[in-house]
Design a protein around this motif. Structure first.
Motif, short mmCIF file in Angstrom:
data_model
loop_
_atom_site.label_atom_id
_atom_site.label_comp_id
_atom_site.label_asym_id
_atom_site.label_seq_id
_atom_site.Cartn_x
_atom_site.Cartn_y
_atom_site.Cartn_z
N GLN A 83 -2.39 -16.93 -5.40
CA GLN A 83 -1.16 -16.15 -5.39
C GLN A 83 -1.39 -14.84 -6.16
N PRO A 84 -1.24 -13.68 -5.51
CA PRO A 84 -1.52 -12.41 -6.18
C PRO A 84 -0.33 -11.80 -6.91
N ASP A 85 0.73 -12.57 -7.11
CA ASP A 85 1.97 -12.02 -7.68
C ASP A 85 1.91 -12.03 -9.20
N MET A 86 1.11 -11.11 -9.76
CA MET A 86 0.91 -11.04 -11.20
C MET A 86 1.10 -9.61 -11.68
N PHE A 87 1.54 -9.46 -12.93
CA PHE A 87 1.68 -8.14 -13.55
C PHE A 87 2.48 -7.18 -12.67
N LEU A 127 -1.86 3.84 -6.38
CA LEU A 127 -2.17 3.41 -7.74
C LEU A 127 -1.09 3.78 -8.74
N GLU A 128 -0.32 4.81 -8.47
CA GLU A 128 0.76 5.21 -9.39
C GLU A 128 2.06 4.47 -9.10
N ASP A 129 2.06 3.61 -8.10
CA ASP A 129 3.25 2.81 -7.78
C ASP A 129 3.19 1.48 -8.52
N TYR A 130 4.36 0.89 -8.75
CA TYR A 130 4.43 -0.41 -9.41
C TYR A 130 3.98 -1.52 -8.45
N ILE A 131 3.27 -2.49 -8.98
CA ILE A 131 2.74 -3.57 -8.14
C ILE A 131 3.86 -4.34 -7.45
N GLN A 132 5.04 -4.40 -8.08
CA GLN A 132 6.16 -5.13 -7.45
C GLN A 132 6.61 -4.47 -6.15
N THR A 133 6.24 -3.20 -5.93
CA THR A 133 6.60 -2.53 -4.68
C THR A 133 5.53 -2.73 -3.60
N TYR A 134 4.40 -3.34 -3.97
CA TYR A 134 3.31 -3.55 -3.03
C TYR A 134 3.65 -4.68 -2.05
N SER A 135 3.08 -4.59 -0.87
CA SER A 135 3.12 -5.72 0.07
C SER A 135 2.19 -6.81 -0.44
N HIS A 136 2.27 -8.00 0.18
CA HIS A 136 1.39 -9.10 -0.23
C HIS A 136 -0.08 -8.69 -0.10
N GLY A 137 -0.41 -8.03 1.00
CA GLY A 137 -1.79 -7.62 1.21
C GLY A 137 -2.27 -6.62 0.17
N MET A 138 -1.40 -5.69 -0.21
CA MET A 138 -1.77 -4.70 -1.23
C MET A 138 -1.94 -5.36 -2.59
N ARG A 139 -1.10 -6.34 -2.88
CA ARG A 139 -1.26 -7.08 -4.15
C ARG A 139 -2.60 -7.81 -4.17
N GLN A 140 -2.96 -8.37 -3.03
CA GLN A 140 -4.25 -9.06 -2.94
C GLN A 140 -5.39 -8.08 -3.20
#
Length: 241
Positions: A83-87, A127-140
């Protein structure tokens, strides 16, 4: 090299989730780790990486005991969790610099690696965006980049291709192959049996916490007198589930 010796793990005093597991993951190979849901794959990986305590037995990474020398052991592996949902409250660049700080990656080298890997995975502009705005694939992708940034000898990858677009999946598979070819260790857990069959040098199959097969595809087909695909052999091996 990863050495798992006589390892057992139970939860709440019930039956062993992992039962006297012995497994050696050699250098220079991509080893696929397979098993049905609940077989013990994630539990094994969590013990290998020091997330879960070991009830019995030992696990060594390049000769370093994960229990006796946890900090030293954790310096030499990189983990991509399932699960890549961290930080999520960090920006992408903040997360990567945080990981680089932990592993003392020099400023010039981290900058070079961050730019290279994030451009390879097409997330450089985010890279300047918050990870919570990323898609699942981008978080991975950001988690994978965090693993690559300190260039660990051992890669432990739990479903690393999930959510990746075809180009990024291809790039990561090429990186895995290159890392193993340089004499390093790649331990790869996946439900994608076709990918495992195509990519992995050795396959380890676990069921009910026990290792039921370890070897290459030719040995698997020879042992079970079958010319079937890995998917068909796997289903036969675990059919009691």
């Amino acid at each position: 090299m990863i050495e798992i010796n006589h390892v057992s793990k139970s939860f709440h005093g019930k039956h062993n989730a992992i039962d006297k597991l012995n497994l050696m993951i050699p250098d220079g190979k991509i080893v696929g780790f397979l098993g049905p849901n609940g077989a013990g794959k994630s539990t094994t990986i969590k013990m290998m990486t020091g997330i879960l305590p070991i009830d019995e037995g030992t696990i060594k990474l390049n000769g370093i005991d994960i229990v006796k020398q946890p900090l030293e052991a954790k310096k030499i592996f990189g983990l991509v969790p399932d699960q890549p949902d961290m930080f999520l409250r960090l920006k992408g660049i903040e997360y990567l610099n945080f990981i680089a700080d932990i592993f003392n990656v020099p400023t010039d080298l981290r900058k070079e690696r961050i730019e290279y890997f994030t451009k390879q995975f097409s997330i450089y502009e985010a890279l300047e965006d918050y990870i919570q705005t990323y898609s699942h694939g981008m978080r991975q992708k950001i988690i994978v980049t965090g693993v690559l940034i300190h260039d660990p000898a051992i890669w432990i990858l739990d479903e690393p291709l999930t959510g990746l677009d075809p180009k990024s999946a291809y790039i990561l598979k090429e990186m895995m192959r290159d890392h193993a070819d340089k004499g390093n260790t790649v331990f790869f857990s996946s439900h994608g049996l076709e990918v495992v069959e195509q990519l992995c040098d050795v396959v380890a199959i676990i069921n009910k916490g026990k290792l039921i097969f370890y070897g290459n595809m030719d040995e698997l087909r020879s042992q079970y007198q079958s010319d079937q695909s890995l998917e068909n052999v796997f289903l036969e091996l675990t059919s009691d589930e």
